[in-house]
Scaffold this active site. Sequence first.
Site, PDB file in Angstrom:
ATOM      1  N   GLU A   1      23.769  40.842  10.611  1.00 30.22           N
ATOM      2  CA  GLU A   1      24.592  39.559   9.988  1.00 30.22           C
ATOM      3  C   GLU A   1      23.759  38.583   9.278  1.00 30.22           C
ATOM      4  O   GLU A   1      22.340  38.340   9.631  1.00 30.22           O
ATOM      5  CB  GLU A   1      25.428  38.781  10.962  1.00 30.22           C
ATOM      6  CG  GLU A   1      24.680  38.415  12.043  1.00 30.22           C
ATOM      7  CD  GLU A   1      25.628  37.944  13.062  1.00 30.22           C
ATOM      8  OE1 GLU A   1      26.470  38.392  13.718  1.00 30.22           O
ATOM      9  OE2 GLU A   1      25.277  36.665  13.500  1.00 30.22           O
TER      10      GLU A   1
ATOM     11  N   CYS B   1      17.520  42.188  19.915  1.00 28.55           N
ATOM     12  CA  CYS B   1      16.314  41.570  20.216  1.00 28.55           C
ATOM     13  C   CYS B   1      15.891  41.811  21.646  1.00 28.55           C
ATOM     14  O   CYS B   1      16.514  41.733  22.599  1.00 28.55           O
ATOM     15  CB  CYS B   1      16.501  39.934  20.059  1.00 28.55           C
ATOM     16  SG  CYS B   1      15.135  39.165  20.227  1.00 28.55           S
TER      17      CYS B   1
ATOM     18  N   GLY C   1      17.002  38.635  16.024  1.00 30.13           N
ATOM     19  CA  GLY C   1      15.743  39.193  16.142  1.00 30.13           C
ATOM     20  C   GLY C   1      14.589  38.276  16.159  1.00 30.13           C
ATOM     21  O   GLY C   1      14.753  36.903  16.122  1.00 30.13           O
ATOM     22  N   GLU C   2      13.454  38.661  16.607  1.00 28.13           N
ATOM     23  CA  GLU C   2      12.207  37.669  16.700  1.00 28.13           C
ATOM     24  C   GLU C   2      11.356  38.208  15.536  1.00 28.13           C
ATOM     25  O   GLU C   2      10.712  39.241  15.611  1.00 28.13           O
ATOM     26  CB  GLU C   2      11.177  38.105  17.937  1.00 28.13           C
ATOM     27  CG  GLU C   2      10.064  37.498  18.245  1.00 28.13           C
ATOM     28  CD  GLU C   2       9.993  35.850  17.702  1.00 28.13           C
ATOM     29  OE1 GLU C   2      10.850  35.200  18.257  1.00 28.13           O
ATOM     30  OE2 GLU C   2       9.148  35.603  17.254  1.00 28.13           O
TER      31      GLU C   2
ATOM     32  N   SER D   1      11.571  30.950  12.424  1.00 25.97           N
ATOM     33  CA  SER D   1      11.842  30.410  13.773  1.00 25.97           C
ATOM     34  C   SER D   1      11.361  31.455  14.837  1.00 25.97           C
ATOM     35  O   SER D   1      11.483  32.931  14.707  1.00 25.97           O
ATOM     36  CB  SER D   1      13.139  30.080  14.048  1.00 25.97           C
ATOM     37  OG  SER D   1      13.283  29.607  15.266  1.00 25.97           O
TER      38      SER D   1
ATOM     39  N   LEU E   1      11.804  25.973  21.777  1.00 25.47           N
ATOM     40  CA  LEU E   1      10.955  25.416  22.909  1.00 25.47           C
ATOM     41  C   LEU E   1      11.953  25.641  24.039  1.00 25.47           C
ATOM     42  O   LEU E   1      11.860  26.042  25.201  1.00 25.47           O
ATOM     43  CB  LEU E   1      10.202  24.222  22.808  1.00 25.47           C
ATOM     44  CG  LEU E   1       9.173  23.605  23.787  1.00 25.47           C
ATOM     45  CD1 LEU E   1       8.217  24.643  23.890  1.00 25.47           C
ATOM     46  CD2 LEU E   1       8.813  22.327  23.413  1.00 25.47           C
ATOM     47  N   HIS E   2      13.212  24.704  24.092  1.00 20.34           N
ATOM     48  CA  HIS E   2      14.311  24.655  24.682  1.00 20.34           C
ATOM     49  C   HIS E   2      13.934  24.269  26.226  1.00 20.34           C
ATOM     50  O   HIS E   2      14.803  24.007  27.096  1.00 20.34           O
ATOM     51  CB  HIS E   2      14.907  26.086  25.373  1.00 20.34           C
ATOM     52  CG  HIS E   2      15.133  26.583  23.697  1.00 20.34           C
ATOM     53  ND1 HIS E   2      15.820  25.790  22.486  1.00 20.34           N
ATOM     54  CD2 HIS E   2      15.182  27.732  23.283  1.00 20.34           C
ATOM     55  CE1 HIS E   2      15.940  26.830  21.529  1.00 20.34           C
ATOM     56  NE2 HIS E   2      15.486  27.975  22.093  1.00 20.34           N
TER      57      HIS E   2
ATOM     58  N   ASN F   1      25.904  26.624  21.267  1.00 17.63           N
ATOM     59  CA  ASN F   1      27.410  27.501  20.898  1.00 17.63           C
ATOM     60  C   ASN F   1      27.734  28.301  21.917  1.00 17.63           C
ATOM     61  O   ASN F   1      26.860  29.349  22.351  1.00 17.63           O
ATOM     62  CB  ASN F   1      27.230  28.308  19.749  1.00 17.63           C
ATOM     63  CG  ASN F   1      27.310  27.549  18.573  1.00 17.63           C
ATOM     64  OD1 ASN F   1      28.704  27.282  18.456  1.00 17.63           O
ATOM     65  ND2 ASN F   1      26.386  27.454  17.424  1.00 17.63           N
TER      66      ASN F   1
HETATM   67  N1  SAH Z   1      14.265  34.755  17.767  1.00 12.72           N
HETATM   68  C1  SAH Z   1      13.699  33.601  17.064  1.00 12.72           C
HETATM   69  C2  SAH Z   1      14.941  33.519  15.916  1.00 12.72           C
HETATM   70  C3  SAH Z   1      16.147  33.598  15.850  1.00 12.72           C
HETATM   71  S1  SAH Z   1      17.154  32.723  17.128  1.00 12.72           S
HETATM   72  C4  SAH Z   1      13.914  32.284  18.069  1.00 12.72           C
HETATM   73  O1  SAH Z   1      14.422  32.325  19.206  1.00 12.72           O
HETATM   74  O2  SAH Z   1      13.344  31.292  17.546  1.00 12.72           O
HETATM   75  C5  SAH Z   1      16.980  31.054  16.195  1.00 12.72           C
HETATM   76  C6  SAH Z   1      17.601  29.914  17.142  1.00 12.72           C
HETATM   77  O3  SAH Z   1      18.779  29.904  17.602  1.00 12.72           O
HETATM   78  C7  SAH Z   1      16.705  29.736  18.371  1.00 12.72           C
HETATM   79  O4  SAH Z   1      16.491  28.407  18.438  1.00 12.72           O
HETATM   80  C8  SAH Z   1      17.673  30.072  19.567  1.00 12.72           C
HETATM   81  O5  SAH Z   1      17.008  29.781  20.493  1.00 12.72           O
HETATM   82  C9  SAH Z   1      19.004  29.588  18.677  1.00 12.72           C
HETATM   83  N2  SAH Z   1      20.215  30.014  19.355  1.00 12.72           N
HETATM   84  C10 SAH Z   1      20.467  31.275  20.219  1.00 12.72           C
HETATM   85  N3  SAH Z   1      21.501  31.423  20.579  1.00 12.72           N
HETATM   86  C11 SAH Z   1      22.165  30.260  20.367  1.00 12.72           C
HETATM   87  C12 SAH Z   1      23.367  29.675  20.685  1.00 12.72           C
HETATM   88  N4  SAH Z   1      24.453  30.440  21.436  1.00 12.72           N
HETATM   89  N5  SAH Z   1      23.819  28.269  20.176  1.00 12.72           N
HETATM   90  C13 SAH Z   1      22.871  27.680  19.833  1.00 12.72           C
HETATM   91  N6  SAH Z   1      21.818  28.100  19.217  1.00 12.72           N
HETATM   92  C14 SAH Z   1      21.214  29.252  19.698  1.00 12.72           C
HETATM   93 FE1  SF4 Z   2      16.007  36.882  20.555  1.00 15.57          FE
HETATM   94 FE2  SF4 Z   2      15.546  34.359  19.566  1.00 15.57          FE
HETATM   95 FE3  SF4 Z   2      17.934  35.263  20.722  1.00 15.57          FE
HETATM   96 FE4  SF4 Z   2      15.636  34.736  22.249  1.00 15.57          FE
HETATM   97  S1  SF4 Z   2      17.038  33.214  21.153  1.00 15.57           S
HETATM   98  S2  SF4 Z   2      17.304  36.408  22.469  1.00 15.57           S
HETATM   99  S3  SF4 Z   2      14.021  35.324  20.733  1.00 15.57           S
HETATM  100  S4  SF4 Z   2      17.062  36.203  18.976  1.00 15.57           S
END
Ligand code: SAH
Ligand code: SF4
Length: 355
Positions: free
Chosen positions: A92, A112, A164-165, A196, A220-221, A297
């Site tokens: 997507e 991922c 993906g990462e 990211s 970071l989270h 979300n």
């Molecule tokens: N894998 C990489 C890039 C893709 S995710 C990463 O984790 O940084 C991009 C961003 O979306 C990340 O910061 C991820 O933590 C966030 N993300 C993933 N699921 C989410 C959700 N349900 N609601 C809000 N942000 C989310």
């Molecule tokens: Fe993969 Fe990024 Fe989702 Fe973590 S937040 S599972 S690294 S896509």
Amino acid sequence: MSKQSIYGLTFDQLTEWLTSHGQKRFRADQVWNWLYKKRVANFSEMNNVNSETIDLLEEHFVLHTLEEDIRQESKDGTIKFLFKMADGNLIETVLMRFHYGLSVCVTTQVGCNIGCSFCASGLLRKNRDLTSAEIVEQIMNVQKHLDAQGKDERVSHIVVMGIGEPLDNFTNLMDFLYVVNDDKGLNIGARHITVSTSGLAHKIYEFADTDIQVNLAVSLHAPNNELRTSIMKINKAFPIEKLMKSIEYYLEKKNRRITYEYIMLRDVNDHKEEAVELAKLLHNHRHLAYVNLIPYNTVDEHIDYQRSESTSIQAFYETLKERGINCGVRWENGADIDAACGQLRSKQINKKKAI
Ligand code: SAH
Ligand code: SF4
């Protein structure tokens, strides 16, 4: 052997390919101009390119490998595309409209493997990496959709924040960045591109050593290892100390601001004490730090996680601000069309499984 998509080649790679096949160097300029400025659908439309070169290109390359499967448009102008790749895998891509321009969020892997506990993408283990062509084609397909609307709109920003990462698909990511950034092609400014990462420290060193000035965002989270490991198991391999060391190296090399993404999960990481701890963690780097607070979300499969109350988000924001940390809240786009990372794809796959 199936033909390769030409969008996967950087300008230098195409030049080398053409010259090694007996063609003149300037053909690469012509071909790129047709691909990225005029955005043709067939090699035969490249009418200032000699027929020998066209034949050669047709013999070895294709122009498209992605097929649009679904397109959903939100009331706020966000458009979500679900593309089918040549092997049938679905990915997507999201187009978002901001006051500063049009931004596209691209996918870099099918699924991922990092498996963060709150994320829809991590539910489906990685099936494969995307090729550089498949990442570039996402941008091209969105741009061609815009071209077809006839409003002269251009993709001006890219966020590598889809499924993906990206740093786990490093070479293809870099080729993609070189293609879209090249001023002979789409010419999307490096400062308008953000990658990211979930924090693969060893790859952050490598990324710091590249010669492209794109923005880096780190997911970071959580401000401490215990909490971070509980929501991001990658923190076991790259705990916060290791991650911060790689970030220090990046800052030294690039001297560019880093964005720290922080998903606001209700009663998990959204208390005042975490905000205070986060401010301490970033204190020494605060001149080159920006914290993006992201309201979570909700994902159907992750019922344990809820979005923080807006009062908690506001309080968290203020705690950071009072301590001199630059920050903002990212209110989402396309809430009515499953625009969060991985959501449309996982819903489609679940639907197909149910049939
Ligand atoms: N894998 C990489 C890039 C893709 S995710 C990463 O984790 O940084 C991009 C961003 O979306 C990340 O910061 C991820 O933590 C966030 N993300 C993933 N699921 C989410 C959700 N349900 N609601 C809000 N942000 C989310
Ligand atoms: Fe993969 Fe990024 Fe989702 Fe973590 S937040 S599972 S690294 S896509």
